[in-house]
Design an enzyme around this catalytic site. Structure first.
Site, short mmCIF file in Angstrom:
data_model
loop_
_atom_site.label_atom_id
_atom_site.label_comp_id
_atom_site.label_asym_id
_atom_site.label_seq_id
_atom_site.Cartn_x
_atom_site.Cartn_y
_atom_site.Cartn_z
N GLY A 40 0.40 -1.08 0.12
CA GLY A 40 0.16 -0.44 0.11
C GLY A 40 0.51 1.61 0.15
O GLY A 40 1.25 1.67 0.85
N ALA A 44 -0.79 6.62 4.13
CA ALA A 44 0.09 5.79 5.41
C ALA A 44 1.16 5.26 4.93
O ALA A 44 2.18 5.15 5.12
CB ALA A 44 -1.09 4.77 6.25
N ARG A 337 -19.18 13.94 13.68
CA ARG A 337 -19.82 12.87 12.60
C ARG A 337 -21.26 11.96 12.33
O ARG A 337 -22.10 11.41 11.56
CB ARG A 337 -19.17 12.01 11.28
CG ARG A 337 -17.59 12.90 11.22
CD ARG A 337 -17.11 12.07 10.34
NE ARG A 337 -16.23 13.64 9.41
CZ ARG A 337 -14.97 12.94 8.72
NH1 ARG A 337 -14.71 11.66 8.46
NH2 ARG A 337 -14.41 14.03 8.16
N HIS A 429 -17.85 5.89 5.20
CA HIS A 429 -16.78 6.60 4.76
C HIS A 429 -15.75 6.08 5.25
O HIS A 429 -14.58 6.05 4.83
CB HIS A 429 -17.44 7.86 5.19
CG HIS A 429 -16.02 8.60 5.31
ND1 HIS A 429 -16.15 8.97 3.67
CD2 HIS A 429 -15.57 9.41 5.93
CE1 HIS A 429 -15.35 10.10 3.96
NE2 HIS A 429 -14.25 10.31 5.24
N ARG A 463 -14.74 8.08 13.88
CA ARG A 463 -13.09 9.66 14.24
C ARG A 463 -14.10 10.65 14.45
O ARG A 463 -15.44 11.29 12.83
CB ARG A 463 -12.60 8.63 12.20
CG ARG A 463 -11.40 9.39 12.13
CD ARG A 463 -10.60 8.83 10.66
NE ARG A 463 -11.86 9.14 9.78
CZ ARG A 463 -11.48 10.01 9.08
NH1 ARG A 463 -11.13 11.31 9.31
NH2 ARG A 463 -13.20 9.49 7.64
N LEU A 469 -6.07 11.44 7.57
CA LEU A 469 -4.90 12.07 7.51
C LEU A 469 -3.50 11.78 8.70
O LEU A 469 -2.34 11.87 7.95
CB LEU A 469 -4.82 13.16 6.05
CG LEU A 469 -6.04 13.06 5.64
CD1 LEU A 469 -6.34 14.61 4.59
CD2 LEU A 469 -5.80 12.27 4.59
C1 LIG Z 1 -14.40 10.85 -0.02
C2 LIG Z 1 -13.52 11.01 0.81
C3 LIG Z 1 -13.14 11.98 1.60
C4 LIG Z 1 -12.18 12.26 2.62
N1 LIG Z 1 -11.85 13.07 3.25
C5 LIG Z 1 -10.86 12.98 4.48
C6 LIG Z 1 -9.88 14.18 4.96
O1 LIG Z 1 -10.53 15.45 4.59
N2 LIG Z 1 -9.20 14.28 5.84
C7 LIG Z 1 -8.74 13.20 6.68
O2 LIG Z 1 -8.42 13.15 7.46
N3 LIG Z 1 -9.72 11.70 5.86
C8 LIG Z 1 -10.28 12.04 4.63
N4 LIG Z 1 -10.80 11.08 4.29
C9 LIG Z 1 -10.23 9.16 4.63
C10 LIG Z 1 -9.02 9.07 4.96
O3 LIG Z 1 -8.25 9.52 3.25
C11 LIG Z 1 -8.02 8.06 3.91
O4 LIG Z 1 -8.73 7.44 5.72
C12 LIG Z 1 -6.87 7.51 4.31
O5 LIG Z 1 -6.61 8.38 2.65
C13 LIG Z 1 -6.18 5.70 3.71
O6 LIG Z 1 -5.23 6.64 3.43
P1 LIG Z 1 -4.44 5.00 3.10
O7 LIG Z 1 -3.40 5.26 3.66
O8 LIG Z 1 -4.65 3.79 5.40
O9 LIG Z 1 -5.01 3.85 2.77
P2 LIG Z 1 -5.61 4.50 1.13
O10 LIG Z 1 -5.32 5.13 0.42
O11 LIG Z 1 -6.74 3.18 0.81
O12 LIG Z 1 -4.02 3.49 0.84
C14 LIG Z 1 -4.30 2.08 0.20
C15 LIG Z 1 -3.26 1.17 -0.72
O13 LIG Z 1 -2.80 0.21 -0.52
C16 LIG Z 1 -2.72 -0.88 -1.79
N5 LIG Z 1 -4.01 -1.55 -1.12
C17 LIG Z 1 -4.70 -2.08 -0.35
N6 LIG Z 1 -5.29 -4.02 -1.36
C18 LIG Z 1 -3.61 -3.99 -1.68
C19 LIG Z 1 -2.97 -5.48 -1.62
N7 LIG Z 1 -3.80 -6.19 -1.64
N8 LIG Z 1 -2.48 -5.25 -2.21
C20 LIG Z 1 -1.56 -4.39 -3.07
N9 LIG Z 1 -1.35 -2.76 -2.35
C21 LIG Z 1 -2.85 -3.05 -2.22
C22 LIG Z 1 -3.13 0.15 -2.21
O14 LIG Z 1 -2.88 0.53 -4.38
C23 LIG Z 1 -3.20 1.82 -1.91
O15 LIG Z 1 -1.75 1.94 -2.63
C24 LIG Z 1 -11.54 10.39 3.68
C25 LIG Z 1 -12.23 9.17 2.99
C26 LIG Z 1 -13.10 9.82 1.52
C27 LIG Z 1 -13.42 8.53 1.12
#
Ligand SMILES: Cc1cc2nc3c(=O)[nH]c(=O)nc-3n(C[C@H](O)[C@H](O)[C@H](O)COP(=O)(O)OP(=O)(O)OC[C@H]3O[C@@H](n4cnc5c(N)ncnc54)[C@H](O)[C@@H]3O)c2cc1C
Length: 665
Positions: A40, A44, A337, A429, A463, A469
């Site tokens: 991923g 993160a 929320r 969400h 949350r 983020l």
């Molecule tokens: C519309 C929307 C708006 C939002 N706005 C906000 C905001 O304003 N502020 C805030 O704090 N949060 C916000 N959030 C929440 C926030 O965006 C997410 O919780 C956060 O970005 C998740 O980040 P992450 O790195 O954990 O996962 P993600 O960004 O989902 O990344 C997941 C990664 O894992 C990879 N992956 C997944 N499964 C596999 C696999 N099996 N094999 C290989 N790769 C895989 C994907 O390719 C990707 O690179 C929002 C969410 C949404 C839906």
């Protein structure tokens, strides 16, 4: 297995600093000999990959998209919190900590949350140094806005594109390391299993999504940063590709899962329009800074609006019920929320929903247009400006703040939100539940870490806005890079991990068998057919409102659906090519297992928490019981296959916070 959160001793505020001072380190020369897999590259995983590589580890990063820039994190609109107190409005590390624990219905691990609040300020400095273009005020200083459940302005933002800008920052940091050869990037690769050798995570099996090739990759530690599983509901605000596969596969190999049923239901999404929809769209919470939420006071007006015989703009102030401002005067439209979602559902269930499906309330900016317009007219020295001039000036300010969100709304709904109030309704969400991790962000499998939305995280049952983020970047830039060293310090003499072992053979075979099944099954229903059915069960019976009978039905229905899936699913195309249906089949198979665990988790919780309420406990006695349980209910943790779910209850350690009713009045 006894769970050990490994929270360090000592006062809350000193834990992280003391801990960092004492944990094992890996010296720079030894880091060169250690490999880390990161699954991923959203905020993160991207931040973790860049930082681990910068420290000197050899990183192999995996993403199923064609670039880290396309991770779901790009969707984040509203902002990111940090306890910088730039507004001088009384913010502090403690307040951010307190708000987060309270906002999460007192169900978070306090030591993690305090650490999160502590490092939040560093995140902003890090991102500014990377060139992230945060909004600035007139004097050039970083600007802030407010999000739900807090009484300060601590949210940093980049228009309505904060996630995208932060991701570009992390991506550029990754690129520096990709160019140096310290990160090997595997785009369009999907992890389909983890490989455990002698009880430790030592690699993964991944499928090259373009060629279909099944690959073995080894490392000294594996970090899963695969995001949330909200798409178990089929309709959610998540990116279409978001899934549970990586988290679920590691769960099946021994990583415990915590709080699976806690889901964030976001109050401001564009309402569902019908049965043939595949996606829901979020309207950022930041809009609640300036938008007022209301429904008509009279059911007669509701009827006329639904029939198209009356417009919302024709209702006078007296004819509107600004129900959040009425019920929660201190927080108004910026309650957390879960509170806003439950209130919207309550009004719609009572018959006040304003669209054809009866599932919509208004989010109205008219008052802000006037407020900002009047201010602008004064600034510009206009004497006796007309009503229209004021509105125009006000709209310009709102446009500058949220222009892209208004444009998105108009494109989807085909109504101009500058002219008529937006319609919104709660939608799935974010997933608070996820893989259980200890203070080091390590799962119950040694050497296997989980960060970002994929872990059960710091947010308890709900949350607060702009905190995902913050958590993802805290985990990746500032927490994991320290804590992983404590584990890897024992691996400096291990040498390369071989992929030529029975454990890799076995994991690879299981992956290949499952792919062969999908390609050869030639059933009669598409993958989406099952996904939609699962989503409907989940929303109807494990959504915001839940009851014992419905949850028991859900468990049975999901189990039946899963059997049908494994008999009748049809996947077109072949295994050795780009085959999106095949990838989806594996993801839906995992959702069908997770869904059952989810419903079981919801069933055993005799409580209402976060965005969910158990109908049986919506009584004064139930509420009293719920408050009492604040003292006892913590992460409810599971092990094993869904059908053998074992429940553990572990008391929360309340260190500084006095547990009291969560009041937003
Ligand atoms: C519309 C929307 C708006 C939002 N706005 C906000 C905001 O304003 N502020 C805030 O704090 N949060 C916000 N959030 C929440 C926030 O965006 C997410 O919780 C956060 O970005 C998740 O980040 P992450 O790195 O954990 O996962 P993600 O960004 O989902 O990344 C997941 C990664 O894992 C990879 N992956 C997944 N499964 C596999 C696999 N099996 N094999 C290989 N790769 C895989 C994907 O390719 C990707 O690179 C929002 C969410 C949404 C839906």
């Amino acid at each position: 297995m006894a769970l050990n959160s490994k929270v360090p001793q000592g006062p809350l505020k000193d834990k992280w600093t003391d801990y960092k001072n004492k944990i094992n380190l890996v010296n720079p020369a030894n880091k060169r000999h250690i490999d880390v897999i990161v699954v991923g590259t959203g905020l993160a995983g991207g931040s973790a990959s860049a930082t681990l590589a910068e420290l000197g580890y050899n990183v192999k990063a995996f993403a199923y998209q064609d670039s880290p820039r396309r991770a779901h994190s790009i969707a984040a609109q509203g902002g990111i919190n940090a306890a910088k107190n730039y507004q001088g409005d009384g913010d502090s590390t403690y307040r951010l900590f307190y708000d987060t624990v309270k906002g999460g219905d007192y169900r978070s691990r306090e030591a993690n949350v305090y650490r999160l609040a502590e490092v939040s300020a560093n995140i902003i400095d890090q991102c500014v140094a990377q060139g992230v273009p945060f909004a600035r005020d007139y004097g050039g200083l970083l600007d802030n806005r407010s999000f739900g459940g807090v009484l300060v302005s601590r949210t940093f933002y980049a228009k309505g594109q904060t996630g995208q800008q932060l991701l570009l920052g992390a991506y550029s940091a990754m690129n520096r390391q990709i160019a140096r050869g310290k990160i090997e990037m595997f785009n369009r690769h999907e992890m389909l299993d983890v490989v455990i050798v002698d009880g430790k995570a030592r690699g993964i099996i991944a499928r090259n999504l373009v060629t279909g090739e099944i690959e073995r990759h080894s490392a000294h530690a594996v970090v899963v940063a695969s995001g949330g599983y909200g798409n178990v509901y089929f309709l959610s605000t998540n990116a279409m590709g978001s899934n549970v596969t990586a988290a679920w596969k590691i769960h099946k190999k021994g990583a415990y899962f915590a709080n699976p049923c806690y889901t964030q239901i976001h109050p401001t999404c564009i309402p569902r329009s019908g049965d043939y929809q595949s996606k829901l769209t979020l309207m950022s919470e930041s809009l609640r800074n300036d938008g007022r939420i209301w429904v008509p006071k009279n059911l007669e007006d509701v009827k006329l609006i639904r029939e198209g015989k009356k417009k919302p703009t024709e209702l006078s102030e007296d004819e509107r019920d600004y129900y959040l401002e009425r019920r929660y005067p201190a927080f108004g439209n910026l309650v957390p929320r879960d509170v806003a979602s439950r209130a919207a559902k309550e009004r719609c269930d009572a018959g006040y929903g304003v669209n054809a499906t009866g599932e919509a309330v208004y989010l109205d900016f008219a008052a802000s247009f006037v407020r900002y317009g009047t201010e602008q007219a004064k600034i510009k020295g206009l004497t006796n400006p007309s009503e229209n001039e004021i509105l125009e000036l006000g709209r310009e300010i709102v446009k500058a703040k949220y222009g892209n969100l208004f444009q998105m709304y108009e494109k989807i709904v085909d109504e101009n939100p500058y002219e008529t109030p937006m319609m919104i309704y709660p939608a799935v969400h974010y997933t608070m539940g996820g893989v259980w991790v200890d203070y080091n962000l390590m799962t119950t499998v040694p050497g296997l870490y989980c960060i970002g939305e994929a872990n059960f995280s710091d947010h308890g049952a709900n949350r607060l806005g702009a905190s995902a983020l913050m958590q993802g970047l805290a985990d990746g830039y500032f927490v994991l890079p320290y804590t992983i060293g404590d584990y890897l310090a024992d691996d400096i003499r291990t040498g390369k991990i071989s992929t030529d072992t029975p454990e890799f053979d076995e994991a690879e075979k299981a992956v290949k068998d499952s792919i062969d099944f999908f390609i050869n099954n030639k059933g009669k229903h598409s993958v989406d057919y099952y996904h939609k059915k699962l989503g409907k069960i989940m929303w109807d019976k494990c959504g915001m409102s839940r009851n014992e009978e419905g949850l028991k039905e859900a468990i049975q229905e999901i189990s039946d659906l899963r059997k049908d899936f494994w008999t009748n699913v049809s996947v077109p195309g072949g295994a050795n090519e780009y085959n999106e249906e095949l990838a989806k089949a594996g993801r839906v198979a995992d959702f069908l297992e997770l869904g059952e665990l989810f419903a079981k988790d919801a069933l055993v919780r005799e409580e209402s928490a976060g965005g969910h309420f158990r109908e049986e406990y919506q009584t004064p006695e139930g509420e009293a019981k719920r408050l009492k349980e604040f003292q006892f209910v913590s992460a409810w943790e599971y092990k094993g296959e869904p059908k053998d779910a074992v429940l553990h209850k572990e008391p929360l350690v309340y260190e500084n916070i006095e547990v009291k009713e969560r009041s937003y009045k």
